[in-house]
Design a protein around this motif. Structure first.
Motif, PDB file in Angstrom:
ATOM      1  N   LEU A 114      61.099  75.701  34.160  1.00 25.23           N
ATOM      2  CA  LEU A 114      60.590  74.561  33.196  1.00 25.23           C
ATOM      3  C   LEU A 114      59.105  74.786  32.711  1.00 25.23           C
ATOM      4  CD1 LEU A 114      61.323  71.477  34.965  1.00 25.23           C
ATOM      5  CD2 LEU A 114      62.581  72.071  33.069  1.00 25.23           C
ATOM      6  N   TYR A 115      58.711  75.750  33.232  1.00 22.56           N
ATOM      7  CA  TYR A 115      57.706  76.020  33.371  1.00 22.56           C
ATOM      8  C   TYR A 115      57.122  77.698  33.339  1.00 22.56           C
ATOM      9  CZ  TYR A 115      57.489  71.501  34.861  1.00 22.56           C
ATOM     10  OH  TYR A 115      57.200  69.238  34.541  1.00 22.56           O
ATOM     11  N   GLY A 116      58.478  78.789  33.107  1.00 19.85           N
ATOM     12  CA  GLY A 116      57.958  79.750  33.094  1.00 19.85           C
ATOM     13  C   GLY A 116      57.061  80.200  32.544  1.00 19.85           C
ATOM     14  N   ASP A 117      56.623  80.180  31.526  1.00 23.14           N
ATOM     15  CA  ASP A 117      55.629  80.620  30.584  1.00 23.14           C
ATOM     16  C   ASP A 117      54.419  79.726  31.179  1.00 23.14           C
ATOM     17  OD1 ASP A 117      56.357  78.321  29.697  1.00 23.14           O
ATOM     18  OD2 ASP A 117      56.300  78.887  27.721  1.00 23.14           O
ATOM     19  N   CYS A 118      54.341  79.269  32.270  1.00 25.10           N
ATOM     20  CA  CYS A 118      53.262  78.461  32.034  1.00 25.10           C
ATOM     21  C   CYS A 118      51.757  79.938  34.075  1.00 25.10           C
ATOM     22  CB  CYS A 118      52.641  77.092  33.256  1.00 25.10           C
ATOM     23  SG  CYS A 118      53.728  76.550  31.466  1.00 25.10           S
ATOM     24  N   PRO A 119      50.962  79.585  33.422  1.00 27.45           N
ATOM     25  CA  PRO A 119      50.297  80.502  35.044  1.00 27.45           C
ATOM     26  C   PRO A 119      50.642  79.988  36.303  1.00 27.45           C
ATOM     27  CG  PRO A 119      48.564  79.267  33.047  1.00 27.45           C
ATOM     28  CD  PRO A 119      49.971  79.125  32.846  1.00 27.45           C
ATOM     29  N   GLU A 120      50.510  80.377  37.250  1.00 33.09           N
ATOM     30  CA  GLU A 120      51.049  80.229  38.322  1.00 33.09           C
ATOM     31  C   GLU A 120      50.629  78.804  38.702  1.00 33.09           C
ATOM     32  OE1 GLU A 120      51.181  81.300  42.809  1.00 33.09           O
ATOM     33  OE2 GLU A 120      52.004  82.923  41.311  1.00 33.09           O
ATOM     34  N   PRO A 121      49.260  78.145  38.605  1.00 30.33           N
ATOM     35  CA  PRO A 121      48.888  77.386  39.727  1.00 30.33           C
ATOM     36  C   PRO A 121      49.077  75.953  38.424  1.00 30.33           C
ATOM     37  CG  PRO A 121      46.897  78.641  38.882  1.00 30.33           C
ATOM     38  CD  PRO A 121      48.053  79.345  38.476  1.00 30.33           C
ATOM     39  N   LEU A 122      48.771  76.386  37.453  1.00 30.14           N
ATOM     40  CA  LEU A 122      49.812  75.338  36.027  1.00 30.14           C
ATOM     41  C   LEU A 122      50.711  74.420  36.668  1.00 30.14           C
ATOM     42  CD1 LEU A 122      48.318  73.812  34.179  1.00 30.14           C
ATOM     43  CD2 LEU A 122      48.966  75.174  32.493  1.00 30.14           C
ATOM     44  N   ALA A 123      51.697  76.006  36.599  1.00 33.51           N
ATOM     45  CA  ALA A 123      53.729  75.077  37.055  1.00 33.51           C
ATOM     46  C   ALA A 123      53.840  74.870  38.132  1.00 33.51           C
ATOM     47  CB  ALA A 123      54.321  76.820  37.373  1.00 33.51           C
ATOM     48  N   ALA A 124      52.745  75.010  39.022  1.00 32.78           N
ATOM     49  CA  ALA A 124      53.423  74.705  40.316  1.00 32.78           C
ATOM     50  C   ALA A 124      52.089  73.249  40.505  1.00 32.78           C
ATOM     51  CB  ALA A 124      52.098  75.069  41.071  1.00 32.78           C
ATOM     52  N   TRP A 125      51.175  72.813  39.909  1.00 35.38           N
ATOM     53  CA  TRP A 125      50.422  71.172  39.421  1.00 35.38           C
ATOM     54  C   TRP A 125      51.822  70.717  38.567  1.00 35.38           C
ATOM     55  CZ3 TRP A 125      50.430  69.426  34.054  1.00 35.38           C
ATOM     56  CH2 TRP A 125      49.535  68.248  34.087  1.00 35.38           C
ATOM     57  N   ALA A 126      52.473  70.868  37.189  1.00 30.27           N
ATOM     58  CA  ALA A 126      53.251  69.645  36.726  1.00 30.27           C
ATOM     59  C   ALA A 126      54.601  70.041  37.666  1.00 30.27           C
ATOM     60  CB  ALA A 126      53.786  70.982  35.218  1.00 30.27           C
ATOM     61  N   VAL A 127      55.134  70.847  38.983  1.00 28.09           N
ATOM     62  CA  VAL A 127      56.098  70.717  39.069  1.00 28.09           C
ATOM     63  C   VAL A 127      55.660  70.039  40.645  1.00 28.09           C
ATOM     64  CG1 VAL A 127      57.614  71.767  41.841  1.00 28.09           C
ATOM     65  CG2 VAL A 127      57.506  72.487  38.886  1.00 28.09           C
ATOM     66  N   GLY A 128      54.367  69.724  40.911  1.00 26.60           N
ATOM     67  CA  GLY A 128      53.840  68.529  41.640  1.00 26.60           C
ATOM     68  C   GLY A 128      54.410  67.414  41.728  1.00 26.60           C
ATOM     69  N   LEU A 129      54.708  67.525  40.448  1.00 24.17           N
ATOM     70  CA  LEU A 129      54.350  65.461  39.905  1.00 24.17           C
ATOM     71  C   LEU A 129      55.592  65.289  39.163  1.00 24.17           C
ATOM     72  CD1 LEU A 129      52.225  65.841  36.444  1.00 24.17           C
ATOM     73  CD2 LEU A 129      51.882  64.880  38.557  1.00 24.17           C
ATOM     74  N   LEU A 130      56.593  66.148  39.603  1.00 28.60           N
ATOM     75  CA  LEU A 130      58.125  65.607  39.161  1.00 28.60           C
ATOM     76  C   LEU A 130      58.932  64.639  40.281  1.00 28.60           C
ATOM     77  CD1 LEU A 130      59.599  69.210  38.509  1.00 28.60           C
ATOM     78  CD2 LEU A 130      59.618  67.402  36.960  1.00 28.60           C
ATOM     79  N   ARG A 131      59.560  63.990  39.550  1.00 24.66           N
ATOM     80  CA  ARG A 131      60.530  63.069  40.652  1.00 24.66           C
ATOM     81  C   ARG A 131      61.943  62.855  40.781  1.00 24.66           C
ATOM     82  NH1 ARG A 131      59.616  56.791  39.038  1.00 24.66           N
ATOM     83  NH2 ARG A 131      61.790  56.906  40.128  1.00 24.66           N
ATOM     84  N   ALA A 132      62.335  62.721  41.827  1.00 21.29           N
ATOM     85  CA  ALA A 132      63.964  62.086  41.850  1.00 21.29           C
ATOM     86  C   ALA A 132      64.312  61.057  40.307  1.00 21.29           C
ATOM     87  CB  ALA A 132      64.548  61.202  43.095  1.00 21.29           C
ATOM     88  N   GLN A 133      65.502  61.917  39.745  1.00 25.53           N
ATOM     89  CA  GLN A 133      65.953  60.898  38.878  1.00 25.53           C
ATOM     90  C   GLN A 133      67.334  59.767  39.222  1.00 25.53           C
ATOM     91  OE1 GLN A 133      64.569  61.387  35.567  1.00 25.53           O
ATOM     92  NE2 GLN A 133      66.473  59.206  35.366  1.00 25.53           N
ATOM     93  N   ALA A 134      67.550  58.993  38.444  1.00 20.53           N
ATOM     94  CA  ALA A 134      68.489  58.227  38.857  1.00 20.53           C
ATOM     95  C   ALA A 134      69.962  58.516  37.982  1.00 20.53           C
ATOM     96  CB  ALA A 134      68.174  56.837  37.289  1.00 20.53           C
ATOM     97  N   PRO A 135      70.270  58.688  38.813  1.00 22.88           N
ATOM     98  CA  PRO A 135      71.888  59.617  37.956  1.00 22.88           C
ATOM     99  C   PRO A 135      72.625  58.863  36.200  1.00 22.88           C
ATOM    100  CG  PRO A 135      72.999  58.110  39.270  1.00 22.88           C
ATOM    101  CD  PRO A 135      71.569  57.677  39.845  1.00 22.88           C
ATOM    102  N   GLY A 136      72.900  59.381  35.477  1.00 21.13           N
ATOM    103  CA  GLY A 136      74.057  59.023  34.512  1.00 21.13           C
ATOM    104  C   GLY A 136      72.991  58.554  33.100  1.00 21.13           C
ATOM    105  N   CYS A 137      71.771  59.051  33.011  1.00 19.47           N
ATOM    106  CA  CYS A 137      70.814  59.012  32.332  1.00 19.47           C
ATOM    107  C   CYS A 137      71.362  59.825  31.032  1.00 19.47           C
ATOM    108  CB  CYS A 137      69.004  59.005  32.627  1.00 19.47           C
ATOM    109  SG  CYS A 137      69.247  57.641  33.757  1.00 19.47           S
ATOM    110  N   GLY A 138      71.691  61.076  31.153  1.00 16.22           N
ATOM    111  CA  GLY A 138      72.123  62.270  30.388  1.00 16.22           C
ATOM    112  C   GLY A 138      73.134  61.690  29.771  1.00 16.22           C
ATOM    113  N   ARG A 139      74.328  60.710  30.876  1.00 21.13           N
ATOM    114  CA  ARG A 139      75.070  60.335  29.665  1.00 21.13           C
ATOM    115  C   ARG A 139      74.952  58.998  28.722  1.00 21.13           C
ATOM    116  NH1 ARG A 139      76.581  61.322  35.348  1.00 21.13           N
ATOM    117  NH2 ARG A 139      76.286  59.735  35.567  1.00 21.13           N
TER     118      ARG A 139
END
Length: 223
Positions: free
Chosen positions: A127-152
């Motif tokens: 998701l953040y491969g082109d971001c500086p490491e501290p910024l990518a770590a911040w963004a990953v730290g915000l990620l949360r669990a996802q309910a099933p089925g939304c993508g369908r």
């Protein structure tokens, strides 16, 4: 058209748009960033529809990734912006269009309750491969669990068929194949291609801010 609605994708939060929202607000633009994770595509779409309906004028509505499915079902936008996002036609879902890349699928981790989360180390590169490491770590730290089925989920209608739209192809994306993005982009009114990864609002927020300010200054289309 003096307002912007920013719609995040799966696993993400409104806070991922914090820098973009702050810069737009500083420039005098009203910005709304609805929280999704309502359990289904219809529920997520209703949350964004409520935000659009509360504004005095038709806003620019930007959807990222799965957020493209959400904004496709929303009425009342002045302009739609799809950033590495799904643009479903009648009967189509994000998953049916091609969904996550193999790399993103490998990052998905099942939870005991049926929800899923993203493996933090794999999410950084995907998701953040082109971001500086501290910024990518911040963004990953915000990620949360996802309910099933939304993508369908299948949008109830296709707002891009009657609303001006701009598609941003993220050419270095590892989450949604840029080839698939270009196919979906052909459904939109205007297309731009950026040499970014999946999440330019994190890695290069100036690109998002500048695009939205251009559209605010030219409500009828992409300058």
């Amino acid at each position: 058209m003096a307002a912007v609605v920013l719609v995040h994708g799966l696993y993400h939060r409104p806070e991922h748009f914090a820098v973009v929202a702050e810069r737009l607000r500083t420039a005098g633009t009203e910005v709304v960033v609805p929280e999704l994770h309502r359990g289904s595509l219809p529920a997520d779409t209703a949350a964004v529809q409520a935000a659009v309906d509360a504004l005095q004028e038709p806003p620019i509505v930007l959807g990222h990734s799965y957020g493209g499915s959400v904004i496709t079902g929303v009425n009342g936008a002045g302009h739609l912006v799809y950033v590495a996002a799904f643009v479903p036609d009648a009967g189509e879902s994000a998953a049916g269009l091609g969904g996550a890349s193999p790399q993103l699928q490998e990052a998905i981790t099942p939870e005991p309750d049926g929800w899923t989360s993203l493996h933090s180390d794999r999410a950084v590169g995907t998701l953040y491969g082109d971001c500086p490491e501290p910024l990518a770590a911040w963004a990953v730290g915000l990620l949360r669990a996802q309910a099933p089925g939304c993508g369908r989920g299948v949008p109830g209608h296709q707002s891009w068929k009657h609303t001006p739209s701009t598609y941003i192809v993220c050419a270095r994306d590892r989450a949604i194949d840029p080839v698939l993005q270009r196919k979906m982009a052909s459904r939109c009114t205007y297309v731009r291609e950026w040499q970014t990864g999946h999440s330019p609002f994190v890695g290069q927020p100036d690109l998002i801010v500048e695009l939205l300010q251009e559209l605010l200054a030219c409500p009828g289309g992409d300058s």
